[in-house]
Write a protein that holds these residues in place. Sequence first.
Motif, PDB file in Angstrom:
ATOM      1  N   LEU A 286       0.860  -1.182   0.000  1.00 24.21           N
ATOM      2  CA  LEU A 286       0.000   0.000   0.000  1.00 24.21           C
ATOM      3  C   LEU A 286       0.896   1.232   0.000  1.00 24.21           C
ATOM      4  O   LEU A 286       1.706   1.422   0.908  1.00 24.21           O
ATOM      5  N   VAL A 287       0.768   2.066  -1.036  1.00 26.44           N
ATOM      6  CA  VAL A 287       1.554   3.290  -1.157  1.00 26.44           C
ATOM      7  C   VAL A 287       0.656   4.459  -0.756  1.00 26.44           C
ATOM      8  O   VAL A 287      -0.398   4.663  -1.350  1.00 26.44           O
TER       9      VAL A 287
ATOM     10  N   HIS B 229      -6.065  -4.047   6.120  1.00 23.86           N
ATOM     11  CA  HIS B 229      -5.004  -4.881   6.680  1.00 23.86           C
ATOM     12  C   HIS B 229      -4.379  -5.774   5.618  1.00 23.86           C
ATOM     13  O   HIS B 229      -3.177  -6.038   5.634  1.00 23.86           O
ATOM     14  N   ARG B 230      -5.218  -6.263   4.681  1.00 23.70           N
ATOM     15  CA  ARG B 230      -4.705  -7.117   3.613  1.00 23.70           C
ATOM     16  C   ARG B 230      -3.894  -6.318   2.592  1.00 23.70           C
ATOM     17  O   ARG B 230      -2.839  -6.765   2.128  1.00 23.70           O
TER      18      ARG B 230
ATOM     19  N   ALA C 106      -2.287  -3.556   3.056  1.00 19.73           N
ATOM     20  CA  ALA C 106      -1.068  -3.035   3.662  1.00 19.73           C
ATOM     21  C   ALA C 106      -0.190  -4.166   4.175  1.00 19.73           C
ATOM     22  O   ALA C 106       0.245  -4.159   5.337  1.00 19.73           O
ATOM     23  N   GLY C 107       0.059  -5.178   3.311  1.00 21.33           N
ATOM     24  CA  GLY C 107       1.035  -6.193   3.683  1.00 21.33           C
ATOM     25  C   GLY C 107       2.376  -5.539   3.961  1.00 21.33           C
ATOM     26  O   GLY C 107       3.142  -5.965   4.823  1.00 21.33           O
ATOM     27  N   TYR C 108       2.661  -4.469   3.216  1.00 26.13           N
ATOM     28  CA  TYR C 108       3.820  -3.610   3.465  1.00 26.13           C
ATOM     29  C   TYR C 108       3.408  -2.218   3.036  1.00 26.13           C
ATOM     30  O   TYR C 108       2.790  -2.044   1.987  1.00 26.13           O
ATOM     31  N   GLU C 109       3.699  -1.231   3.856  1.00 20.59           N
ATOM     32  CA  GLU C 109       3.241   0.126   3.586  1.00 20.59           C
ATOM     33  C   GLU C 109       4.416   1.050   3.319  1.00 20.59           C
ATOM     34  O   GLU C 109       5.421   1.016   4.025  1.00 20.59           O
ATOM     35  N   ILE C 110       4.284   1.867   2.272  1.00 26.27           N
ATOM     36  CA  ILE C 110       5.293   2.859   1.929  1.00 26.27           C
ATOM     37  C   ILE C 110       4.616   4.223   1.911  1.00 26.27           C
ATOM     38  O   ILE C 110       3.596   4.403   1.249  1.00 26.27           O
ATOM     39  N   ARG C 111       5.179   5.162   2.646  1.00 23.51           N
ATOM     40  CA  ARG C 111       4.634   6.518   2.668  1.00 23.51           C
ATOM     41  C   ARG C 111       5.552   7.448   1.876  1.00 23.51           C
ATOM     42  O   ARG C 111       6.757   7.494   2.125  1.00 23.51           O
TER      43      ARG C 111
ATOM     44  N   LEU D 294      -7.393 -11.394  -2.366  1.00 25.48           N
ATOM     45  CA  LEU D 294      -6.202 -11.344  -1.521  1.00 25.48           C
ATOM     46  C   LEU D 294      -6.128 -12.528  -0.567  1.00 25.48           C
ATOM     47  O   LEU D 294      -5.038 -12.997  -0.228  1.00 25.48           O
ATOM     48  N   GLU D 295      -7.262 -13.023  -0.119  1.00 27.48           N
ATOM     49  CA  GLU D 295      -7.270 -14.128   0.850  1.00 27.48           C
ATOM     50  C   GLU D 295      -7.160 -15.497   0.200  1.00 27.48           C
ATOM     51  O   GLU D 295      -6.562 -16.415   0.756  1.00 27.48           O
TER      52      GLU D 295
END
Length: 538
Positions: free
Chosen positions: A190-191, A324-325, A327-332, A281-282
Amino acid sequence: MSRSEPRESQSPPLVAEVSTAIGHTPSTVASADQAVPVLTLISHPTATRAGERLVLEGVAAGREVAVSRNGPNFTRPGETFGQPLSDPFVSRTPIVFSPGEEGRLRVRVGEGGTRVVVDGQLLTSREFTPEELAAGVLLELSGRVVVLLHQASNKARAPGDTLGMVGESPGIRRVREHIQRIADLNVPVLVRGETGTGKELVAQAIHQHSPRKGRPFISVNLGAIPKELAAAELFGAHRGAFTGATRDREGFFRAAQGGTLFLDEVGEAPPEVQVMLLRVLETGELYPVGGHTPIKTDVRLIAATDANLEEHIRDGRFKAPLLHRLAGYEIRLPPLRERREDLGMLFQHFAREELEAIGEAHRLTPQDPYAEPWLPASLAVRLLRYAWPGNIRQLRNITRQLVIGSRGQAVLQLDPRLAEELDAAGPAPKLEPAPTPTAVARRKSTEVTGEELLSALRQHAWDLKSAADTLGIPRSSIYDLIDKHPNIRRAGTLSAEEITACHQTCGGDLNAMVQRLEVSKKALNRRLKELGLSARSS
């Protein structure tokens, strides 16, 4: 200094000018990855030099650093060799940078030396506080060269791939590090960032450095797809599944099979699409619209948003499990106002593209060292002090306007319309330090009374961020306080009938509706869009 003023004699450089520059012994060099004072070139008569910097490690080690026309060298990050300022209007008499007390930095200009202007005032000797250094201090040298005195890591960037991103600010360096950590993993990303910060560029960099590099990269803006067609566009549809479905539709997920699907403005996804995204995603399976047999999919999903999804969840507009799904990894992504040392490089990058298109790339590297700079120092200062609400996209557009509007001219001209745009936010603000992750609230939310909360919300026309700042609490806490207050409502809980009636009474004036309903302006505007009601701001 103008052309008519006498030139200084061309004597050899004075050794004393650079004798107190950056030291090289272990006892004087700042430790690795320490924050040290840095001078970054924002504009220079040779425009391609924007972004070169001089790390004042000598100051961090307790010594003076003397900077003049002839030295020390400014270097581009990732490169070994550089060059001094070299502009003939910058004096050989050095500008001396030295450590002051309590983290201050002293700047002193010798008699008869370079004309240095800070905040419109001529500088002879001044100390800058740590707070001023964190915000960044603009130094205008001889009306021709603009440098930003700020703090940065002295950790050198190794030569190599910039991942297609221009800039060397701490924020953009962190983004590159995140991309390198996550690119080869099959984790959803998630960006997050304001509009115009370059979220799709991040998604492309992740794809290009992943094992899926040779496979499709499909970019979809959910905000541009009609809500009633979003499910069919994403997941495909069988013929006859809905009115107008005259043939089978593949859908973007299947078009991106084996590759990457980038979903921009994911916060605009309709509820039924959110449910279908969560299932993909699931389970790794999707159902086309009108279909009853699941289809296996192999797609790396990267989503992006400039919205506050947590607020959407509170308003019932976004599903928490989906966030939550995603944003498995979040970049700001940092906004441009938090990476001002990159502005010179970005401007030069966009200017080069436009100049090459019109055949005037020579403007960036003038042959006459005494010619007026193509980017006037006053304009460079103005650009650096602007708030850039549209971020990188807005900078690119304004650069194009300046370059094309000044076509054939010796220097860039600021027309009245552009001047009005740059002044739209009022007088040029002083540079503000970027927020730090370690910042803490001044008060606990439990200390805020209901009367204080209601007063702050009314004072700021229900702008939650401004109200939270006034109360001295984190923005996230103000939502909890609103939920607990018996007399405060949320836009998400208002009925369609009440909103429609208020819209009619207020003639569509959004500000008047906010005052009447006493709810968040942003959240109310979203509800109006959902109901197909247009709004205007008085």
